[in-house]
Design an enzyme around this catalytic site. Structure first.
Site, PDB file in Angstrom:
ATOM      1  CG  HIS A  80      -1.707   1.301   1.334  1.00  0.00           C
ATOM      2  ND1 HIS A  80      -2.872   1.482   0.627  1.00  0.00           N
ATOM      3  CD2 HIS A  80      -1.502   2.457   2.017  1.00  0.00           C
ATOM      4  CE1 HIS A  80      -3.361   2.681   0.881  1.00  0.00           C
ATOM      5  NE2 HIS A  80      -2.541   3.296   1.714  1.00  0.00           N
ATOM      6  CG  ASP A 159     -12.165   2.651   5.242  1.00  0.00           C
ATOM      7  OD1 ASP A 159     -11.576   3.366   6.068  1.00  0.00           O
ATOM      8  OD2 ASP A 159     -11.917   2.677   4.025  1.00  0.00           O
ATOM      9  NE  ARG A 166     -10.642   9.931   8.329  1.00  0.00           N
ATOM     10  CZ  ARG A 166      -9.764   9.161   7.679  1.00  0.00           C
ATOM     11  NH1 ARG A 166     -10.096   7.958   7.267  1.00  0.00           N
ATOM     12  NH2 ARG A 166      -8.554   9.609   7.431  1.00  0.00           N
ATOM     13  CB  SER A 181      -8.801   4.412   6.929  1.00  0.00           C
ATOM     14  OG  SER A 181      -9.242   4.350   5.595  1.00  0.00           O
ATOM     15  CE  LYS A 185      -8.652   1.516   2.074  1.00  0.00           C
ATOM     16  NZ  LYS A 185      -9.122   2.510   3.061  1.00  0.00           N
TER      17      LYS A 185
END
Length: 441
Positions: A80, A159, A166, A181, A185
């Site tokens: 990520h 999420d 947010r 968050s 995932k």
């Protein structure tokens, strides 16, 4: 819920049961948006402990389905990035690491603001499908060793709801909320190990290296508490990564890396570093050096390029693109941005270049907006490069929208100086346990 808001507002630590109650209620509608908004603001100012972050992550994962990859042999690895300008590493890394025998399963996102999204880039390949079902992801990883799909509504729905809130309550840049968050995932996607690329610099979400380090440590801690082998690299995002910024342009550049055709050195270096960590975490090599050599071998031999063909074909895309990137969409207009004076490139403001691509239509200012896959910016000079007066700094690829604004932003992004400036290091830090950090740096 009022009690939980008061408790967090006063700096208290919530229990696992309290966090679970709150997330379940938010998803089923018994906790209204205005109460969750108040709670998010309390977290923004009071923070969370690592234990709270891990429990929040678990509650978000439990709000939806997960991908089961247990039947697939080997250690499955995910990667990520926190987002940057010109960051097309997944397009190279996924086939490269899979070519090393490491299964790669990844759920990616779309671009928002000045940073690009992997899904938008992949969808610029003719026919490429990213709307994979959860079973489809597992099946494709079993068949060819990798799959990358868009996040579905079945995966971490809490999420998605939290991020939307947010986004409109000025609580996006909260480290506990970002960390939970991202990691929710990653955990729901079923991987056994995760390599995190946490960007720091003008083009990154976290502009200060110390903030990026704090986020990296939080995510690594969460991953470990959930039984995932997790390592984070804090990497530079002060100038765009590579030369291309824009969806099809970035795919073209990633294909050049896989083909070994004049690839940008910084992009190749970062891809090989990240690949080494992924291969090492998967247990395919006894050291990072050995893992790096495996990755270099897969790139040099053409195995990674062949895996790219298989990946594009498996997700409905035209594999001919791999050998002929000219099949990708092209913008009808090209404008050279020329240097007014000569000098050495001292700095390139990555955020300004990202905003230039956004002005052209390569990105979106709010979710759901369409993007133009063909437009963007290609840089001809990077930090440390000599520029003659009147030489082209970059080329703007446009389609009748925002070209003048984009050209002005790119020109302002370049800072030239009389003395040469060497590019800074790509990797600022590696975050893992002490033994891993000592071996990595």
């Amino acid at each position: 819920m009022v009690d939980l808001i008061l408790k967090k507002r006063a700096g208290g630590e919530l229990s696992d049961a309290e966090i679970g109650f709150m997330i379940r209620g938010f998803v089923d509608g018994t906790v209204p948006d205005y109460q969750m908004a108040a709670f998010l603001m309390a977290v923004y100012f009071q923070g969370m402990t690592f234990r709270e972050m891990a429990d929040l992550t678990a509650a978000i994962v439990a709000s939806g389905e997960t991908i089961d990859l247990k039947a697939i042999p080997g250690i499955k690895v995910d990667k990520h990035s926190t987002g940057g300008v010109g960051d097309k590493t997944t397009l190279v890394l996924a086939p490269l690491v899979a070519a090393c025998g490491v299964p790669v399963a990844k759920m990616s996102g779309r671009g928002l603001g000045h940073t690009g999204g992997t899904i938008d880039k992949l969808e610029s390949i003719p026919g490429f499908r990213t709307d994979l079902g959860l079973a489809e992801v597992a099946g494709q990883v079993r068949e060819i060793g990798l799959a990358v799909g868009a996040q579905t509504g079945d995966l971490t729905p809490a999420d998605r709801l939290l991020y939307a809130l947010r986004d409109v309550t000025a609580t996006v840049d909260s480290i506990p909320l970002i960390a939970s968050s991202v990691m929710s995932k990653k955990i729901a996607s079923g991987a056994d190990a995760v390599v995190l690329d946490v960007k720091a610099g003008t083009g990154a979400f976290m502009q200060k290296t110390e903030d990026a380090l704090e986020l990296a440590r939080a995510m690594v801690q969460i991953g470990r508490q959930h039984g995932r082998r997790t390592v984070a690299l804090v990497t530079a995002m002060d100038e765009p990564l590579g030369r291309a910024v824009g969806n099809a342009l970035e795919v073209h550049e990633a294909l050049a890396v896989l083909a070994g055709e004049d690839p940008p050195p910084d992009l190749v270096e970062l891809c090989l570093v990240l690949a080494a960590h992924m291969v090492f975490l998967a247990g395919r090599a006894g050291s990072l050096d050995e893992a790096g050599a495996l990755a270099q071998g897969a790139l040099a031999s053409g195995a990674a390029r062949e895996k790219m063909r298989a990946w594009v074909r498996a997700q409905g895309g035209d594999p001919a693109v791999v050998d002929d990137p000219e099949l990708l969409a092209k913008a009808p207009e090209r404008t050279a941005v020329r240097a007014e004076t000569g000098g050495w490139v001292q700095r390139i403001d990555a955020r300004a270049v990202g905003q230039a691509a956004l002005a052209l239509g390569a990105g979106r200012t709010k979710k759901g907006e369409p993007v133009d896959p063909a437009v963007g910016v290609v840089l001809h000079h990077k930090v440390g490069s000599w520029v003659e007066p009147g030489a082209a700094l970059a080329t703007v690829h446009g389609a009748g929208r925002g070209e003048a604004e984009a050209a002005a932003l790119v020109r302002e992004a370049y800072v030239l100086a009389a003395e040469k400036t060497a590019p800074g290091p790509l990797v600022h830090a590696v975050v893992g346990d002490e033994e891993y950090e000592n071996r990595a740096m």
